[in-house]
Write a protein that holds these residues in place. Structure first.
Motif, mmCIF file in Angstrom:
data_model
loop_
_atom_site.group_PDB
_atom_site.id
_atom_site.type_symbol
_atom_site.label_atom_id
_atom_site.label_comp_id
_atom_site.label_asym_id
_atom_site.label_seq_id
_atom_site.Cartn_x
_atom_site.Cartn_y
_atom_site.Cartn_z
ATOM 1 N N ALA A 1 -8.852 -4.455 0.441
ATOM 2 C CA ALA A 1 -8.157 -3.981 -0.764
ATOM 3 C C ALA A 1 -6.774 -4.601 -0.874
ATOM 4 O O ALA A 1 -6.314 -4.931 -1.984
ATOM 5 N N MET A 2 -6.084 -4.787 0.258
ATOM 6 C CA MET A 2 -4.784 -5.471 0.243
ATOM 7 C C MET A 2 -4.950 -6.926 -0.162
ATOM 8 O O MET A 2 -4.172 -7.466 -0.953
ATOM 9 N N PHE A 3 -5.960 -7.591 0.419
ATOM 10 C CA PHE A 3 -6.150 -9.009 0.143
ATOM 11 C C PHE A 3 -6.365 -9.255 -1.347
ATOM 12 O O PHE A 3 -5.809 -10.195 -1.927
ATOM 13 N N LYS A 4 -7.178 -8.425 -1.977
ATOM 14 C CA LYS A 4 -7.474 -8.613 -3.399
ATOM 15 C C LYS A 4 -6.212 -8.449 -4.244
ATOM 16 O O LYS A 4 -5.985 -9.207 -5.202
ATOM 17 N N VAL A 5 -5.373 -7.476 -3.879
ATOM 18 C CA VAL A 5 -4.141 -7.250 -4.645
ATOM 19 C C VAL A 5 -3.195 -8.432 -4.500
ATOM 20 O O VAL A 5 -2.664 -8.943 -5.499
ATOM 21 N N VAL A 6 -2.959 -8.903 -3.279
ATOM 22 C CA VAL A 6 -1.990 -9.990 -3.111
ATOM 23 C C VAL A 6 -2.503 -11.282 -3.729
ATOM 24 O O VAL A 6 -1.710 -12.079 -4.255
ATOM 25 N N ASN A 7 -3.804 -11.504 -3.710
ATOM 26 C CA ASN A 7 -4.345 -12.709 -4.349
ATOM 27 C C ASN A 7 -4.081 -12.683 -5.852
ATOM 28 O O ASN A 7 -3.740 -13.711 -6.454
ATOM 29 N N GLY B 1 -4.689 -1.270 -0.761
ATOM 30 C CA GLY B 1 -4.210 -2.060 -1.893
ATOM 31 C C GLY B 1 -3.258 -1.267 -2.766
ATOM 32 O O GLY B 1 -2.220 -1.777 -3.208
ATOM 33 N N GLY B 2 -3.597 -0.004 -3.022
ATOM 34 C CA GLY B 2 -2.715 0.849 -3.813
ATOM 35 C C GLY B 2 -1.393 1.101 -3.114
ATOM 36 O O GLY B 2 -0.335 1.138 -3.764
ATOM 37 N N ALA B 3 -1.438 1.268 -1.779
ATOM 38 C CA ALA B 3 -0.202 1.469 -1.028
ATOM 39 C C ALA B 3 0.699 0.250 -1.141
ATOM 40 O O ALA B 3 1.921 0.369 -1.339
ATOM 41 N N LEU B 4 0.113 -0.932 -1.013
ATOM 42 C CA LEU B 4 0.890 -2.171 -1.130
ATOM 43 C C LEU B 4 1.533 -2.276 -2.516
ATOM 44 O O LEU B 4 2.718 -2.629 -2.631
ATOM 45 N N ILE C 1 5.971 2.694 6.438
ATOM 46 C CA ILE C 1 4.573 2.733 6.874
ATOM 47 C C ILE C 1 3.733 3.473 5.847
ATOM 48 O O ILE C 1 4.100 4.572 5.404
ATOM 49 N N ALA C 2 2.594 2.885 5.491
ATOM 50 C CA ALA C 2 1.556 3.582 4.748
ATOM 51 C C ALA C 2 0.468 3.948 5.750
ATOM 52 O O ALA C 2 -0.168 3.058 6.333
ATOM 53 N N GLY C 3 0.283 5.232 6.001
ATOM 54 C CA GLY C 3 -0.709 5.696 6.956
ATOM 55 C C GLY C 3 -1.942 6.229 6.261
ATOM 56 O O GLY C 3 -1.949 6.494 5.050
ATOM 57 N N LEU C 4 -3.011 6.405 7.039
ATOM 58 C CA LEU C 4 -4.283 6.911 6.511
ATOM 59 C C LEU C 4 -4.708 6.137 5.276
ATOM 60 O O LEU C 4 -5.101 6.701 4.262
ATOM 61 N N HIS C 5 -4.592 4.811 5.356
ATOM 62 C CA HIS C 5 -5.005 3.911 4.265
ATOM 63 C C HIS C 5 -4.233 4.188 2.974
ATOM 64 O O HIS C 5 -4.736 3.910 1.881
ATOM 65 N N GLY C 6 -3.029 4.704 3.099
ATOM 66 C CA GLY C 6 -2.207 4.959 1.920
ATOM 67 C C GLY C 6 -2.157 6.413 1.499
ATOM 68 O O GLY C 6 -1.445 6.755 0.550
ATOM 69 N N SER C 7 -2.880 7.300 2.216
ATOM 70 C CA SER C 7 -2.841 8.725 1.874
ATOM 71 C C SER C 7 -1.501 9.347 2.212
ATOM 72 O O SER C 7 -1.155 10.418 1.696
#
Length: 283
Positions: free
Chosen positions: A222-228, A194-197, A96-102
């Motif tokens: 941010a996740m969508f942009k990275v996976v694209n 995105g950074g967490a992913l 799990i990445a919590g707090l938007h990756g924090s």
């Protein structure tokens, strides 16, 4: 706005049937893909307050089955604090990445997190006191982040936003203001989903796989942009297509839950690709 007109990978889904593609692809090619899922509004229906959400009784088991089928390459990426997210799915524990990756737990159980400072604790206390002026506004202390939910007091939206902008200045340059569905959140600036992913994709069992990200809010963009960019696929949960980088749209969290149930059901009785690989090495 991206929907059927957005660029697709050559083996991506028909825009009108993204969940059929998701079930078929993850069932047949589990060793190829990694799955990243938001929680609120994606796996679980939104509720008036964070503590009012209902976790369907079979959801944790389905997630566990899908994770096993993918060789463990499934992670939850959420704005929730990690301990809270764990309580939603107990006794199961996922990366799990919590707090938007924090904060982030890897597949091997290692946890890293940004700690709340005394100065930020003072900001949270001041915000909690200020919220007394806005009946119905809920302040959620997340440790290294704090959120103001106004879903039950939408008439106070402007006041809450102004206050959060003020307290952001008090928190300092290491923090940012995140706007979401009926919520404003002050969170550490250096982390996003995105950074967490991307961090997961550099680690086993995610390394070398193509990512699929599913979310429902602006924080998931941010996740969508990275996976694209990585030739993966992005799916946004929304009633209508809006301004999003997601390549597909599905109507509801219930649709995502059904797809996960279908993948779990389809995977039963199928040979595990990791087991098959090991068997080949032994023969």
């Amino acid at each position: 706005m991206l929907n059927s007109e957005s660029p697709q990978t050559n083996d991506g889904p028909d825009a009108s049937q993204p969940l059929d593609w998701l079930v078929r692809t993850l069932t047949r090619e589990p060793q190829t893909w990694a799955l990243f899922l938001d929680i609120d509004g994606t796996l679980i229906d939104l509720a008036p307050s964070p503590d009012d959400i209902v976790v369907p009784p079979d959801l944790s088991d389905h997630l566990t089955s899908v994770s096993g089928h993918l060789g463990g390459a499934l992670a939850l990426v959420t704005g929730r604090a990690l301990p809270y997210a764990d309580r939603l799915f107990q006794p199961h524990m996922f990366p799990i990445a919590g707090l938007h990756g924090s904060e982030r737990r890897t597949a091997d159980g290692t946890v890293s997190r940004v700690a709340a400072t005394d100065a930020f604790d003072e900001v949270k206390s001041a915000l909690q006191a200020a919220a007394g002026r806005w009946p119905g506004v809920l302040i959620e202390d997340k440790g290294a982040a704090v959120a103001a939910h106004y879903r039950q007091a939408q008439e106070h939206r402007a006041d809450v936003e102004e206050a959060m902008e003020y307290y952001l200045l008090q928190a300092g340059p290491d923090f940012t203001l995140q706007r979401g569905k009926m919520v404003f959140e002050i969170r550490p600036a250096r982390a996003d989903k995105g950074g967490a992913l991307q961090s997961y994709l550099g680690e086993e069992p995610f390394k070398g796989r193509r990512p699929i990200a599913i979310g429902d809010d602006v924080t998931d963009e941010a996740m969508f942009k990275v996976v694209n960019e990585l030739n993966g696929h992005s799916i946004r949960v929304a009633e209508t297509a809006g301004d999003t980088a997601a390549r597909s749209i599905v109507a509801s969290a219930a649709d995502i839950r059904q797809a996960l149930a279908d993948i779990a059901d389809a995977a039963r009785g199928l040979p595990n690709p990791e087991d098959a690989s090991q068997k080949g090495k032994r023969s």
